[in-house]
Scaffold this active site. Structure first.
Site, mmCIF file in Angstrom:
data_model
loop_
_atom_site.group_PDB
_atom_site.id
_atom_site.type_symbol
_atom_site.label_atom_id
_atom_site.label_comp_id
_atom_site.label_asym_id
_atom_site.label_seq_id
_atom_site.Cartn_x
_atom_site.Cartn_y
_atom_site.Cartn_z
ATOM 1 C CG HIS A 267 -1.776 -0.963 1.227
ATOM 2 N ND1 HIS A 267 -2.539 -1.557 0.207
ATOM 3 C CD2 HIS A 267 -2.268 -1.983 1.966
ATOM 4 C CE1 HIS A 267 -3.431 -2.703 0.415
ATOM 5 N NE2 HIS A 267 -3.192 -2.963 1.687
ATOM 6 C CG ASP A 318 -5.389 -5.997 -0.229
ATOM 7 O OD1 ASP A 318 -5.534 -6.945 0.474
ATOM 8 O OD2 ASP A 318 -5.320 -5.080 0.048
#
Ligand SMILES: [Zn+2]
Length: 455
Positions: A267, A318
């Protein structure tokens, strides 16, 4: 076996009539085709790594798009996700991971890094074999045939202040010693397609001394193990880190001096310009998951500035709201276009085609983050690739150099025909060879879960 590629994406450029010689699942030679090889009709691309996956979340994709929680934010979503995770056992994990792996292969991923933090049975005691759930997720990948880097993940506390894990989080907790034993046990049961790395859930989930211990285990001199962690995904995490550690998360982590090229920081959505430069200079890979980051309202990543500083990135699906590398790559570029009010930003002088640039960078970053050695259509790399149908109407009239752009930016269904892993064709005519069985098992399992009374 010798395979003749109509067109291939080689490190040096696009080339027509390439022969790939495959031996024992690896590419043994790359050269001009002679004509007597088995034909791969289409554009052959090295398969991408999906460098960040929580396979179990595939089964809740689409179920959290409703204003049902008190807080419409990442933290509200996380509660829904925790409740869902609390119902899963080994059978469910294996069934879901198999289906997610199938979808990855059909979409163009041939490898996945599985960030695995579900270790204990509901309630938080331990299984007799602590690797029970890790093995289940690995079995799922094996059923699909996708290459998997399994990352047992250490998650010890609820926040920077040491708040103990509680409630639904108890399933994630392990002492350091048990965690390292789990890592060794998973390493001892690796297979040709499955390897093991390490992960800590996030900076808030472990104290510094524990992070240092895990980093020391990963930093084996000759072949460091991949080490992944979530970082700076949400503003609250940045604020908490500032409050408890006096620095922003990426600044703090870089300040430990631990970060190296075998690290993958997932991220990194909330970074300032200095952190961005520091990340790039560290040589670590940033794991970007733009579809999930958009879905969860995380934030946006200044990919153009990061690339200008020499940064490396890969992509991951994800939470699996979508499983499609094209959507991740497109979202990276489109976020920049909306932000900068310009076009064609992820390019450089050597690679002016945006689709090809994104693909090549994600390929290299994904390979680095998965730590398995060379990737791509090169000697010594695993024979992991996908084949696009160049006769597909979506490619009509385009020059070879524009095909990847068209595949990524103007997607039309049905263009991906085949996926191969370790020299074996798993997807033909766009369909996984075990789709029926894997999808049936998945449907049965998720249907059972849905009627399970909420905890
Ligand atoms: Zn994640």
């Amino acid at each position: 076996v010798k395979l003749r590629c109509e067109l291939a994406l080689l490190p040096e450029g696009l080339q027509r009539d390439v022969c790939l010689e495959v031996e024992a699942g690896r590419i043994a030679a790359v050269g001009p085709a002679r004509g007597d090889e088995q034909r791969l009709a289409g554009f052959v691309l090295p398969g991408l790594a999906n460098l960040h996956s929580h396979a179990f979340q595939r089964a809740m994709a689409g179920s959290a798009e409703v204003a049902a929680t008190a807080e419409h934010s990442f933290w509200g979503w996380r509660e829904v996700m925790y409740r869902f995770a609390s119902r899963l056992g080994a059978d469910e994990l294996a069934a879901i991971a198999a289906f997610a792996g199938l979808e990855m292969l059909e979409a163009g991923y041939t490898e996945v890094a599985e960030f695995h933090y579900l270790h204990n049975p509901p309630g938080g005691q331990a299984y007799a074999d602590p690797a029970t759930l890790g093995v289940a997720v690995r079995e799922g990948a094996r059923a699909a045939g996708i290459r998997q880097l399994l990352l047992p993940t250490l998650y010890q506390q609820g926040n920077f202040d040491g708040t103990p894990l509680a409630g639904t989080q108890l399933r994630y907790g392990l002492e350091l010693e048990a965690f390292l034993q789990l890592y060794e046990s998973l390493r001892a049961s690796e297979c040709a397609l499955c390897s093991t790395g390490l992960a800590v859930h996030s900076l808030r989930a472990v104290p510094l001394a524990v992070l240092e211990s895990v980093a020391a285990v990963a930093a084996t001199p000759l072949k460091p193990a991949p080490l992944h962690l979530h970082i700076a995904e949400q503003r609250r995490e940045v604020e908490d880190c500032l409050a408890f550690r006096g620095q922003r998360p990426v600044d703090w982590l870089l300040g430990t001096g631990l970060v190296a090229p075998h690290w993958c920081l997932v991220h990194a959505t909330h970074v300032d310009a200095g952190e961005l430069r520091g990340l790039a200079a560290s040589g670590a890979v940033v794991g970007l998951c733009p579809s999930t980051e958009a879905n969860l309202g995380d934030g946006r990543f200044a990919l153009d500035e990061f690339l200008a500083a020499g940064g490396r990135f890969g992509i991951g699906s994800d939470s699996h709201v979508t499983i499609d590398p094209r959507e991740e790559l497109r979202a990276l570029e489109y976020t920049l276009r909306l932000w900068r009010e310009r076009r064609v930003l992820a390019v450089d002088a050597a690679t002016p085609h945006c689709g090809e640039f994104l693909y090549r960078h994600a390929l290299a970053g994904g390979a680095q983050a998965c730590g398995g050695g060379p990737r791509g259509l090169v000697v010594g790399a695993p024979a992991d690739f996908v084949v696009l149908d160049t006769q597909h109407p979506g490619f009509a009239g385009l020059a070879d150099a524009a095909l990847l752009d068209a595949w990524i930016f103007a997607p039309r269904p049905g263009a991906l025909r085949e996926a191969w892993v370790a020299g074996e064709r798993l997807v033909a005519d766009g369909r996984h060879r075990n789709r029926e069985a894997i999808a049936t098992r998945y449907r049965d399992c998720v249907t059972r879960l849905a009627v399970h009374p909420a905890d």
